[in-house]
Design a protein around this motif. Structure first.
Motif, PDB file in Angstrom:
ATOM      1  N   UNK A 106      -2.409   6.747   4.632  1.00 24.64           N
ATOM      2  CA  UNK A 106      -1.267   6.580   3.731  1.00 24.64           C
ATOM      3  C   UNK A 106      -1.346   7.619   2.618  1.00 24.64           C
ATOM      4  N   UNK A 107      -0.319   8.450   2.507  1.00 30.44           N
ATOM      5  CA  UNK A 107      -0.289   9.467   1.455  1.00 30.44           C
ATOM      6  C   UNK A 107       0.500   9.009   0.230  1.00 30.44           C
ATOM      7  N   UNK A 108       1.396   8.053   0.408  1.00 26.02           N
ATOM      8  CA  UNK A 108       2.191   7.565  -0.719  1.00 26.02           C
ATOM      9  C   UNK A 108       2.626   6.141  -0.455  1.00 26.02           C
ATOM     10  N   UNK A 239       7.736   1.438  -0.005  1.00 31.48           N
ATOM     11  CA  UNK A 239       7.926   2.509   0.964  1.00 31.48           C
ATOM     12  C   UNK A 239       6.642   3.311   1.122  1.00 31.48           C
ATOM     13  N   UNK A 240       6.369   3.710   2.353  1.00 30.57           N
ATOM     14  CA  UNK A 240       5.135   4.411   2.663  1.00 30.57           C
ATOM     15  C   UNK A 240       5.422   5.754   3.306  1.00 30.57           C
ATOM     16  N   UNK A 253      -0.353  -2.617  12.562  1.00 32.81           N
ATOM     17  CA  UNK A 253      -1.394  -3.635  12.438  1.00 32.81           C
ATOM     18  C   UNK A 253      -2.304  -3.407  11.232  1.00 32.81           C
ATOM     19  N   UNK A 254      -2.830  -2.175  11.008  1.00 33.19           N
ATOM     20  CA  UNK A 254      -3.637  -1.971   9.787  1.00 33.19           C
ATOM     21  C   UNK A 254      -2.861  -2.274   8.510  1.00 33.19           C
ATOM     22  N   UNK A 255      -1.588  -1.953   8.481  1.00 35.86           N
ATOM     23  CA  UNK A 255      -0.787  -2.237   7.287  1.00 35.86           C
ATOM     24  C   UNK A 255      -0.585  -3.740   7.092  1.00 35.86           C
ATOM     25  N   UNK A 256      -0.352  -4.454   8.189  1.00 31.25           N
ATOM     26  CA  UNK A 256      -0.186  -5.907   8.079  1.00 31.25           C
ATOM     27  C   UNK A 256      -1.453  -6.577   7.571  1.00 31.25           C
ATOM     28  N   UNK A 257      -2.598  -6.101   8.027  1.00 33.38           N
ATOM     29  CA  UNK A 257      -3.869  -6.716   7.591  1.00 33.38           C
ATOM     30  C   UNK A 257      -4.091  -6.539   6.094  1.00 33.38           C
TER      31      UNK A 257
END
Length: 428
Positions: A106-108, A239-240, A253-257
Motif C-alpha cells: 500500500x503506497x497511500x 481509498x488505497x 484478503x490481506x486488506x480485509x484482515x
C-alpha cells in the motif's frame, strides 16, 4: 558394423544449406525461398507490432483510469439488525489508515467523503460528485495534481475547491470565482432537514483526460467536507493506491484482515470488469486474425519446399542409393523449410521490437508525411496509443510462427523421404 549417424548430423545440415542456396537454374528455388522468408518476416512483424500496440493501449487505458481513481476502496457495512443500529461511516479511520499503511503493497491510504450535490453559478446548474479529501492525499493522484492544462495552484486547495475543466466550462467559472454547492441533506432543525448552501472559491481547475471525471468531479478539503455533509469525526471510505494495481484483487484478503469485521473491499477491477472483459475479447480476436496471417505466410514455405522436392528428385534417388535413410532425407528437407521459418521469425521479431520501441518516431514520420495528420486527429479526439513490448507477447508470436512453419514443413519432407529411388532415377 557401421554406426548409424545421429539425427540432424552435419552432412544433413550441409545438404540442406546447399539446396537453400541453389539458384533456380541449378534446380533450386532461391526466389521462392526469399519470398517465403519475407512473408514470414512481415507476418511476424505485424503480429509483434500489433500485440505491442495492443498492450500499450491497455496500459494507457488503465493508467488513465487509475490516474484519478483509487486502486481499491475500503467501506464499512451497515448493520440495522443490531440492538443499536450501526451506519456505514468509518469513525476510526485514523487507526484504520495506520494499519493499512503498514502493508508494504500500500503506497497511500486516504480517508474520503463522497457526496452528490448541485453546483450553481449565475443561474447555471450542474450535478456534482464531491470528493472530500486531504490536501497531501490529493497530490498523490497524478491525473489531478499534475494534469496537462491545469489552471490555478493546488497549494491553495485548502482555501476553496478543485473542479474539472468540463464542469468549469459548463458553469462558466474560472479560478477565483465562487460557486455554490447545494445539498438536500443539510442542517437538521426541529422542522426537519433544510438544504445546505455554501459558496466556495475555485482555486484549481484540472483536466484529467477522463470526460466523466472532468465533467462531474469536485474536490473539497476533508475537514470542510465533514462539516458540509454532517460527517464530523467520520468518513465514508478509505481509498488505497497500491504498488502493483494489476494485482489489486490479490490484495483483498490481506486488506480485509487489517480492516475489521464490518469492512468490505472494492477494487478498480470490480468497477471496470466489463471493460477488462471487452479488452480480453479484443485481444483474442486480434491474435486469431494475425495468426491466420502467419499461417498464410507459412504456406509459402510449403509451396517452395514442394517445388524443391520436385526439382531434386534425381538427387534424392542418388542419395538413397548411396545409403541415406528415409529419416535422413526427411530431416534434410525439414531443415530447408524450418530454417526459412526460423530465420523469418527472428527477422520479424527484431523488426517488431524496433517498431514498438520507436513508436513515437513512427507517429512523427506519419505526421510529417501527411502534413500534421496525426496532430489534427489528436485534436479531434483520436487516441494514438503507446507500444509496450512484453516477453509473453514476443514469445507467443515467435512460438506460433515457429510451430506453424515447422509443422507444415513435415508434410513435403515426408513426401521426399518416401520417394522411390528407382522411380526417381528411371529416366536419368
Amino acid at each position: 558394423m557401421a554406426s548409424t549417424p545421429l539425427p540432424f548430423a552435419r552432412f544433413e545440415w550441409m545438404i540442406a544449406w546447399r539446396y537453400l542456396r541453389a539458384r533456380r537454374a541449378d534446380g533450386g528455388v532461391s526466389a521462392m525461398t526469399w519470398i517465403s522468408l519475407i512473408g514470414i518476416s512481415l507476418a511476424v512483424f505485424a503480429l509483434v507490432a500489433t500485440l505491442a500496440v495492443r498492450e500499450g493501449l491497455r496500459s494507457d487505458i488503465i493508467q488513465t483510469m487509475l490516474g484519478a481513481n483509487a486502486h481499491a476502496e475500503i467501506h464499512y457495512r451497515r448493520d440495522f439488525s443490531a440492538e443499536i443500529p450501526v451506519d456505514h461511516l468509518i469513525r476510526d479511520y485514523d487507526a484504520l489508515v495506520d494499519r493499512i499503511s503498514a502493508l508494504p503493497e500500500v503506497t497511500l491510504a486516504s480517508p474520503l467523503i463522497r457526496g452528490q450535490v448541485m453546483g450553481s453559478y449565475r443561474g447555471r446548474n450542474v450535478p456534482v460528485d464531491v470528493f472530500g479529501i486531504g490536501t497531501q492525499d490529493l497530490h498523490n493522484y497524478p491525473m489531478i495534481a499534475a494534469s496537462d492544462g491545469a489552471i490555478g495552484d493546488l497549494a491553495n486547495f485548502e482555501k476553496g475547491v478543485a473542479i474539472g475543466a468540463m464542469m468549469a466550462r459548463q458553469l462558466g467559472v474560472t479560478v477565483g470565482d465562487r460557486i455554490k454547492l447545494i445539498s438536500p441533506n443539510g442542517v437538521k432543525t426541529p422542522m426537519g432537514t433544510s438544504p445546505r448552501v455554501n459558496a466556495y472559491e475555485v482555486t484549481y481547475i484540472f483536466s484529467s483526460g477522463q470526460g466523466f471525471v472532468d465533467q462531474s468531479r469536485l474536490y473539497l478539503p476533508l475537514a470542510e467536507a465533514q462539516s458540509f455533509f454532517n460527517r464530523e469525526g467520520a468518513v465514508d471510505q478509505v481509498d488505497l493506491r497500491l504498488t502493483k494495481p494489476e494485482q489489486a484483487s490479490e490484495m483483498v484478503l490481506p486488506l480485509l484482515r487489517n480492516s475489521g469485521d464490518r469492512a468490505y473491499i472494492t477494487t478498480w477491477q470490480d468497477r471496470a470488469g466489463g471493460m477488462i472483459q471487452a479488452l480480453k475479447m479484443q485481444d483474442n480476436a486480434i491474435f486469431i486474425v494475425l495468426s491466420i496471417l502467419v499461417l498464410i505466410a507459412a504456406l509459402n514455405i510449403v509451396s517452395g519446399l514442394i517445388m524443391l522436392v520436385k526439382n531434386k528428385g534425381r538427387d534424392i534417388g542418388i542419395l538413397r542409393t548411396m545409403g541415406l535413410s528415409q529419416g535422413s532425407i526427411l530431416r534434410v528437407f525439414f531443415l530447408c523449410g524450418a530454417s526459412v521459418g526460423t530465420a523469418g521469425t527472428l527477422v520479424g521479431v527484431v523488426l517488431g521490437v524496433i517498431f514498438a520501441a520507436n513508436i513515437d518516431s513512427v507517429y512523427g514520420l506519419v505526421d510529417w508525411i501527411t502534413g500534421s495528420g496525426v496532430r489534427d486527429l489528436e485534436a479531434s479526439g483520436f487516441f494514438f496509443p503507446s507500444a509496450v513490448v512484453t516477453f509473453g507477447d514476443v514469445a507467443s508470436a515467435a512460438g506460433l510462427s515457429l510451430a506453424l512453419s515447422w509443422l507444415i514443413t513435415v508434410f513435403p519432407a515426408r513426401r521426399a523421404a518416401r520417394m522411390n529411388p528407382v522411380e526417381a532415377l528411371r529416366y536419368e
